[in-house]
Design an enzyme around this catalytic site. Structure first.
Site, PDB file in Angstrom:
ATOM      1  N   LYS A  41       0.939  -0.825   0.030  1.00  0.00           N
ATOM      2  CA  LYS A  41       0.090   0.203  -0.129  1.00  0.00           C
ATOM      3  C   LYS A  41       0.820   1.372   0.081  1.00  0.00           C
ATOM      4  CE  LYS A  41      -3.459  -2.174   3.067  1.00  0.00           C
ATOM      5  NZ  LYS A  41      -3.638  -2.161   4.495  1.00  0.00           N
ATOM      6  N   GLY A  42       2.011   1.190   0.520  1.00  0.00           N
ATOM      7  CA  GLY A  42       2.944   2.406   0.662  1.00  0.00           C
ATOM      8  C   GLY A  42       3.147   3.217  -0.302  1.00  0.00           C
ATOM      9  N   GLU A  97       7.926   2.548  -5.696  1.00  0.00           N
ATOM     10  CA  GLU A  97       7.971   1.839  -4.533  1.00  0.00           C
ATOM     11  C   GLU A  97       8.199   3.014  -3.451  1.00  0.00           C
ATOM     12  OE1 GLU A  97       7.023  -0.173  -2.360  1.00  0.00           O
ATOM     13  OE2 GLU A  97       8.560  -1.841  -2.403  1.00  0.00           O
ATOM     14  N   ASP A  98       7.625   2.533  -2.426  1.00  0.00           N
ATOM     15  CA  ASP A  98       7.826   3.780  -1.419  1.00  0.00           C
ATOM     16  C   ASP A  98       9.220   4.029  -0.638  1.00  0.00           C
ATOM     17  OD1 ASP A  98       7.478   1.349  -0.170  1.00  0.00           O
ATOM     18  OD2 ASP A  98       6.082   1.616   1.366  1.00  0.00           O
ATOM     19  N   ASP A 101      15.080  -0.938   1.401  1.00  0.00           N
ATOM     20  CA  ASP A 101      15.400  -1.216   2.478  1.00  0.00           C
ATOM     21  C   ASP A 101      16.556  -2.193   2.471  1.00  0.00           C
ATOM     22  OD1 ASP A 101      15.837  -0.915   5.294  1.00  0.00           O
ATOM     23  OD2 ASP A 101      14.563  -2.481   5.762  1.00  0.00           O
ATOM     24  N   LYS A 129      17.266   3.612   1.775  1.00  0.00           N
ATOM     25  CA  LYS A 129      18.216   3.543   2.783  1.00  0.00           C
ATOM     26  C   LYS A 129      19.289   2.422   2.427  1.00  0.00           C
ATOM     27  CE  LYS A 129      14.540   3.076   6.548  1.00  0.00           C
ATOM     28  NZ  LYS A 129      14.157   2.093   7.474  1.00  0.00           N
ATOM     29  N   PHE A 150      13.302   4.396  11.077  1.00  0.00           N
ATOM     30  CA  PHE A 150      12.047   4.097  10.757  1.00  0.00           C
ATOM     31  C   PHE A 150      11.104   5.243  10.437  1.00  0.00           C
ATOM     32  CE2 PHE A 150       7.820   2.146  10.795  1.00  0.00           C
ATOM     33  CZ  PHE A 150       7.997   0.888  10.033  1.00  0.00           C
ATOM     34  N   ARG A 163      -0.206   6.716   7.330  1.00  0.00           N
ATOM     35  CA  ARG A 163       0.179   6.818   5.741  1.00  0.00           C
ATOM     36  C   ARG A 163      -0.140   8.079   5.195  1.00  0.00           C
ATOM     37  NH1 ARG A 163       1.160   1.578   4.160  1.00  0.00           N
ATOM     38  NH2 ARG A 163       0.185  -0.143   5.172  1.00  0.00           N
TER      39      ARG A 163
HETATM   40  P1  5GP Z   1      13.011  -4.487   1.784  1.00  0.00           P
HETATM   41  O1  5GP Z   1      12.335  -5.650   1.415  1.00  0.00           O
HETATM   42  O2  5GP Z   1      13.910  -3.579   1.032  1.00  0.00           O
HETATM   43  O3  5GP Z   1      13.788  -4.659   2.919  1.00  0.00           O
HETATM   44  O4  5GP Z   1      11.621  -3.745   2.208  1.00  0.00           O
HETATM   45  C1  5GP Z   1      10.753  -2.888   1.693  1.00  0.00           C
HETATM   46  C2  5GP Z   1       9.604  -2.633   2.541  1.00  0.00           C
HETATM   47  O5  5GP Z   1       9.746  -2.803   3.924  1.00  0.00           O
HETATM   48  C3  5GP Z   1       8.875  -1.398   2.245  1.00  0.00           C
HETATM   49  O6  5GP Z   1       8.233  -1.555   0.977  1.00  0.00           O
HETATM   50  C4  5GP Z   1       8.259  -0.886   3.467  1.00  0.00           C
HETATM   51  O7  5GP Z   1       6.913  -1.601   3.416  1.00  0.00           O
HETATM   52  C5  5GP Z   1       9.001  -1.504   4.541  1.00  0.00           C
HETATM   53  N1  5GP Z   1       9.926  -0.470   5.351  1.00  0.00           N
HETATM   54  C6  5GP Z   1      11.245  -0.695   5.056  1.00  0.00           C
HETATM   55  N2  5GP Z   1      11.803   0.367   5.793  1.00  0.00           N
HETATM   56  C7  5GP Z   1      10.559   1.212   6.375  1.00  0.00           C
HETATM   57  C8  5GP Z   1      10.559   2.171   7.161  1.00  0.00           C
HETATM   58  O8  5GP Z   1      11.485   2.866   7.524  1.00  0.00           O
HETATM   59  N3  5GP Z   1       9.161   2.591   7.357  1.00  0.00           N
HETATM   60  C9  5GP Z   1       8.229   1.944   7.024  1.00  0.00           C
HETATM   61  N4  5GP Z   1       7.041   2.358   7.323  1.00  0.00           N
HETATM   62  N5  5GP Z   1       8.323   0.673   6.094  1.00  0.00           N
HETATM   63  C10 5GP Z   1       9.646   0.198   5.894  1.00  0.00           C
HETATM   64 MG    MG Z   2       6.526  -1.154  -0.044  1.00  0.00          MG
END
Ligand code: 5GP
Ligand code: MG
Length: 173
Positions: A41-42, A97-98, A101, A129, A150, A163
């Protein structure tokens, strides 16, 4: 339990940056149609704002993937919760993508989508990040690199809240 939100990136700065990235995408896709894939949803708030700033033809589709065991740490397990409605074969696809990470979600998603034969496949993220990266992902458009904190707002949640914040903030417990 209550938490406070410290502003990290102001609404003005987010809007300005999205405008710039939208202009860059418009130049890069000149003469073509760009097919935006919003990662739910992000990615929803960012996708809408970005789409408004792109001046080549835009089409939209939505996908939902889950990579998280809980709210703040990655499980490494990625599954498709909601797949695309339309085929992406031959399309110029831009994943929106939002936040990136660990990179696990996106590296998985990119592999899945590549196999569906788009004409091109690129990635755009509101936040990155880089120091958290576990899986290498090639990100074509980044609005902001942020430190390992975060964050919420502009589509990003903490336990499904925040959100709707028009800026990016850090959750302080
Ligand atoms: P990845 O697979 O890159 O570790 O994770 C990506 C997803 O983790 C993002 O789409 C998001 O949903 C969640 N995520 C990672 N870091 C954050 C953060 O700082 N805040 C929030 N709300 N979600 C995060
Ligand atoms: Mg996401």
């Amino acid at each position: 339990m209550s938490e406070t939100i410290r502003q990290l990136i102001s609404e003005e700065d987010v809007d300005k940056k999205i405008r710039e990235i939208g202009e860059q995408i418009s130049r890069d896709y000149e003469g073509r149609q760009v097919h935006l894939i919003c990662v739910l949803k992000g990615g929803v708030f960012f996708t809408c704002e970005l789409a408004k700033r792109i001046n080549v033809p835009v089409s939209l589709d939505f996908m939902s993937v889950s990579s998280y065991g809980d709210d703040t740490s990655s499980s490494g397990v990625v599954r498709i919760v909601k797949d695309l409605d339309e085929s992406i074969e031959g399309k110029d696809v831009l994943i929106v993508e939002d936040i990136i990470d660990s990179g696990r979600t996106l590296s998985y998603l990119i592999e899945v989508l590549k196999q569906r034969n788009p004409n091109s496949l690129r990635l755009c993220t509101l936040l990155d990040k880089p120091e958290r990266r576990v899986k290498d992902v090639n990100v074509d458009y980044v609005c902001f690199n942020i430190p390992d904190e975060f964050v919420v707002g502009y589509g990003l949640d903490y336990a499904q809240k925040y959100r709707n914040l028009p800026y990016i903030g850090v959750v302080e417990l």
